[in-house]
Design a protein around this motif. Sequence first.
Motif, PDB file in Angstrom:
ATOM      1  N   VAL A   1     -28.359   8.952  24.099  1.00 44.60           N
ATOM      2  CA  VAL A   1     -29.575   9.734  23.923  1.00 44.60           C
ATOM      3  C   VAL A   1     -30.654   9.186  24.847  1.00 44.60           C
ATOM      4  CG1 VAL A   1     -31.411  10.356  22.310  1.00 44.60           C
ATOM      5  CG2 VAL A   1     -29.042  10.326  21.529  1.00 44.60           C
TER       6      VAL A   1
ATOM      7  N   TYR B   1     -31.926  21.116  27.464  1.00 44.83           N
ATOM      8  CA  TYR B   1     -32.660  20.250  26.542  1.00 44.83           C
ATOM      9  C   TYR B   1     -33.453  21.072  25.527  1.00 44.83           C
ATOM     10  CZ  TYR B   1     -36.101  16.764  24.965  1.00 44.83           C
ATOM     11  OH  TYR B   1     -36.894  15.948  24.208  1.00 44.83           O
TER      12      TYR B   1
ATOM     13  N   SER C   1     -29.697  14.516  22.856  1.00 39.74           N
ATOM     14  CA  SER C   1     -31.118  14.169  22.870  1.00 39.74           C
ATOM     15  C   SER C   1     -31.940  15.210  22.128  1.00 39.74           C
ATOM     16  CB  SER C   1     -31.617  14.034  24.317  1.00 39.74           C
ATOM     17  OG  SER C   1     -30.899  13.026  25.013  1.00 39.74           O
TER      18      SER C   1
END
Length: 333
Positions: free
Chosen positions: A109, A144, A284
């Motif tokens: 992460v 993301y 993440s």
Amino acid sequence: MHTSAAVEGYLTHLADVRRLAPATVRAYRSDLLDLLETLGDPPLDDIEVDDLREWQWRAAQAGRSKATAARRTSTLRGFFAWAGERGLVAADPSQRLVSPKRGRTLPTVATADALDEVLAASAAQAVNGDALALRDHALLELLYGSGARVSEVCSLDLDDIDHDRRTLRLHGKGDKERVVPFGLPAERAVQAYLVRGRPALVARGGGDDGDGGGSAGPSRAEGPSRTAGRSSARGDNVSSPARAVFLGAKGARLGPRAVHALVSRTVGPSVGADALGPHALRHSAATHLLDGGADLRAVQEILGHASLGTTQIYTHVSSERLREAYRLAHPRA
């Protein structure tokens, strides 16, 4: 029936009846072909548990991980269960195999600050209007911002994006469809790419792509995206660039390998990893959502996990961070 014929029948069943993702079917095929390489091609009903244990032992001697060994055992059990249902074997030898316990490893992460820096640098490269830089910035923001799998992003078509609601319609494992949100920075990056970048890539034609996935230099070739059953389920050609959101340097639909190279090159240095895949952005996103107070079941829905247990690994990541923060900050740690 010889084992090779049964293997082909089982793989056809996985692809056509159970409609598993092509990548999953390839993993089953790899395991079962390796079994054939070890045993030859005996009649299926002649295979005994000692034969299977010999196959496992050879894999262990070759340095295969516990996770791989557990997967291979699962492959055998699925194969012989299918064969038993069809009367191809009198007894199931795989039931006497012991599956090694998988060691649970925490996912890689990146910190929110590190990703802010990566995305800021990507945005700065895209300012000059280069088509590949615009595309790469949109890719990073969307991976993301949505927590999507790389295969899901590569398979996006133009009508899968709802810009008003800022949502994506994703086609995940097992051809399951879900709708997930993404943020304003990703929307701006995607709009910039669609307006200024994608038309330039469309104009380059539809050959096989070999660009490295960005303006920072060459890397691995881009291939057509092979996603879970979309062509059969939706009646379209998943390799066609006509409706694809993300295109390669020569106008073909972008493939996962190029995205892997992009993430490895841009995000890898921020976490000290030489080979970092797009899944790190998914990890993440999930971890940062939980750190920010998101409900675990909401994160499960966003990620498209069938089991809540799969999502719970990210709570361990957050706990690890909490312990580390305590260790560094508390005077009595």
